[in-house]
Scaffold this active site. Structure first.
Site, short mmCIF file in Angstrom:
data_model
loop_
_atom_site.label_atom_id
_atom_site.label_comp_id
_atom_site.label_asym_id
_atom_site.label_seq_id
_atom_site.Cartn_x
_atom_site.Cartn_y
_atom_site.Cartn_z
N MET A 1 -1.61 -6.76 6.96
CA MET A 1 -2.71 -7.59 6.48
C MET A 1 -2.35 -8.34 5.20
O MET A 1 -3.23 -8.67 4.41
CB MET A 1 -3.96 -6.73 6.25
CG MET A 1 -4.43 -5.98 7.49
SD MET A 1 -5.82 -4.88 7.15
CE MET A 1 -5.93 -3.99 8.70
N SER A 2 -1.07 -8.61 5.00
CA SER A 2 -0.64 -9.23 3.75
C SER A 2 0.67 -9.97 3.96
O SER A 2 1.00 -10.37 5.07
CB SER A 2 -0.45 -8.15 2.67
OG SER A 2 0.61 -7.27 3.03
N TYR B 1 -8.76 -10.32 3.18
CA TYR B 1 -10.03 -9.70 3.54
C TYR B 1 -10.87 -9.30 2.33
O TYR B 1 -12.05 -8.98 2.48
CB TYR B 1 -9.81 -8.49 4.46
CG TYR B 1 -9.01 -7.35 3.86
CD1 TYR B 1 -9.55 -6.50 2.90
CD2 TYR B 1 -7.72 -7.12 4.30
CE1 TYR B 1 -8.81 -5.46 2.37
CE2 TYR B 1 -6.97 -6.08 3.78
CZ TYR B 1 -7.52 -5.25 2.82
OH TYR B 1 -6.78 -4.22 2.30
N GLU B 2 -10.28 -9.30 1.13
CA GLU B 2 -11.07 -8.98 -0.06
C GLU B 2 -11.99 -10.13 -0.46
O GLU B 2 -12.87 -9.94 -1.29
CB GLU B 2 -10.14 -8.59 -1.21
CG GLU B 2 -9.39 -7.28 -0.94
CD GLU B 2 -8.42 -6.92 -2.03
OE1 GLU B 2 -8.88 -6.61 -3.15
OE2 GLU B 2 -7.19 -6.95 -1.78
N ALA C 1 3.16 -2.09 3.92
CA ALA C 1 2.94 -1.11 4.97
C ALA C 1 2.54 -1.86 6.23
O ALA C 1 1.80 -2.84 6.17
CB ALA C 1 1.84 -0.13 4.56
N SER D 1 0.82 -1.21 0.00
CA SER D 1 0.00 0.00 0.00
C SER D 1 0.85 1.26 0.00
O SER D 1 1.73 1.43 0.84
CB SER D 1 -0.91 0.02 1.24
OG SER D 1 -1.83 -1.04 1.20
N HIS E 1 -3.26 0.29 -4.65
CA HIS E 1 -2.80 -0.91 -5.35
C HIS E 1 -3.26 -0.81 -6.81
O HIS E 1 -4.43 -1.05 -7.13
CB HIS E 1 -3.38 -2.17 -4.70
CG HIS E 1 -2.83 -2.41 -3.32
ND1 HIS E 1 -1.75 -3.23 -3.08
CD2 HIS E 1 -3.21 -1.92 -2.12
CE1 HIS E 1 -1.49 -3.25 -1.78
NE2 HIS E 1 -2.37 -2.46 -1.18
N HIS F 1 -5.64 -9.02 -0.85
CA HIS F 1 -5.55 -9.40 0.55
C HIS F 1 -6.63 -10.42 0.88
O HIS F 1 -7.66 -10.50 0.21
CB HIS F 1 -5.74 -8.17 1.45
CG HIS F 1 -4.84 -7.02 1.11
ND1 HIS F 1 -5.09 -6.19 0.03
CD2 HIS F 1 -3.71 -6.57 1.70
CE1 HIS F 1 -4.13 -5.27 -0.03
NE2 HIS F 1 -3.30 -5.48 0.98
N HIS G 1 -6.67 4.09 6.93
CA HIS G 1 -5.98 3.73 5.69
C HIS G 1 -5.36 4.96 5.03
O HIS G 1 -4.30 4.86 4.40
CB HIS G 1 -6.96 3.04 4.74
CG HIS G 1 -6.29 2.40 3.56
ND1 HIS G 1 -5.30 1.45 3.68
CD2 HIS G 1 -6.46 2.59 2.22
CE1 HIS G 1 -4.90 1.07 2.48
NE2 HIS G 1 -5.57 1.75 1.58
N ASN H 1 2.67 3.53 11.22
CA ASN H 1 2.02 3.98 12.45
C ASN H 1 2.44 3.07 13.59
O ASN H 1 3.00 1.98 13.36
CB ASN H 1 0.49 3.92 12.30
CG ASN H 1 0.00 2.52 11.95
OD1 ASN H 1 -0.03 2.14 10.77
ND2 ASN H 1 -0.36 1.74 12.96
#
Length: 277
Positions: free
Chosen positions: A208-209, A82-83, A110, A27, A58, A80, A244, A232
């Site tokens: 998340m990846s 979650y998609e 990220a 990201s 992306h 990802h 995000h 962060n």
């Protein structure tokens, strides 16, 4: 086999190219692909079985060109868990890079830091991972043409490649931390309790990846290096909310250091084995 057809399409659309290194950009980091020399961009939608990302930051294209003197195939964006599309497209993409000629995969992402001394804007070389996704991309029938049913994840993140990253970072005065990356399902960010849990489990950063790509790559024999861009501090470790937009902005700000690190890393690979670049 879909991966073989995708690899053939990549080589057909980038004639005369034989990428050695696959590079996956996370990201807010996709701009690095625009720096490739003589880059040839191929939309994922034009490659059979490739993922089509649905998340901002992306772009969803493969760029084949040279970076640091090395032929690379750069994935400008990823999908990802979650998609909700499963792992088939991810497996196809990584295996297509292998069949197109890659022997090394460099993963970027990220991530949120779980260490207060490693704050936003820092880079972290991935030493190991925790798969907290609740799923594994190798679930289901095994394709023996790519690898064994039960691949080892010992040194999944290649120590030799990580040593090269550290050497380049030291030479260029880039503050490169090291740590364990935890893959969290998302798309909601972690709760403070989940951040505390991951710290207890030994994680240094969370995203998340990245972990699924590493597993697939190791299964088919690719060496893997990884670098997380810290965007962060984990929830409860710093001030203010995490979202995000913040992730994209912080990743973009750190992209210059990441680009210098990647170019230097590839140059070092080229020096070590120029005949295969």
């Amino acid at each position: 086999m879909t991966a073989a057809r995708a690899a053939a399409d990549i080589l057909h659309r980038a004639p005369g190219r034989r990428p050695r290194v696959g590079l996956v950009l996370g990201s807010g980091l996709g701009g690095i692909a625009d720096r490739l020399e003589d880059g040839i961009a191929i939309p994922y939608a034009d490659l059979p079985g490739f993922p089509v990302p649905s998340v901002a930051g992306h772009a969803g294209r493969l760029v084949v060109g040279r970076l640091g003197g090395v032929e690379v195939a750069c994935m400008q964006g990823r999908v990802h868990a979650y998609e909700g599309a499963g792992f088939d497209a991810l497996k196809t993409a990584i295996r297509a890079l292998k069949l197109a000629g890659c022997d090394t995969l460099v993963l970027t992402a990220a991530a949120g830091s779980l260490r207060t001394e490693v704050g936003p804007g820092r880079l972290m070389a991935i030493t190991d991972h925790l798969n907290l996704l609740g799923a594994n991309p190798l679930t289901g029938p095994n394709d023996e043409s790519f690898g064994d049913r039960f691949p080892s994840m010992t040194d999944a993140w290649d120590p030799g490649l990580r040593a090269l990253l550290k050497e380049v970072a030291a030479e260029q005065a880039i503050a490169l931390a090291e740590g364990v990356y935890a893959a969290y399902p998302g798309p909601s960010f972690e709760t403070p309790a989940e951040v505390r849990m991951m710290k207890i489990l030994g994680a240094d950063a969370v995203g998340m990846s990245t972990v699924p790509e590493c597993i697939v790559a190791r299964h088919c024999g690719l060496r893997v290096a990884g670098c997380a861009v810290i965007t962060n501090l984990g929830v409860g470790l710093g001030d203010g909310p995490v979202d995000h937009h913040q992730t994209l902005a912080a990743a973009s700000a750190a992209a210059a250091d990441l680009e210098k690190l990647l170019v230097g890393f590839l140059e070092r690979l080229h020096e070590k084995d120029g005949s295969r670049s």
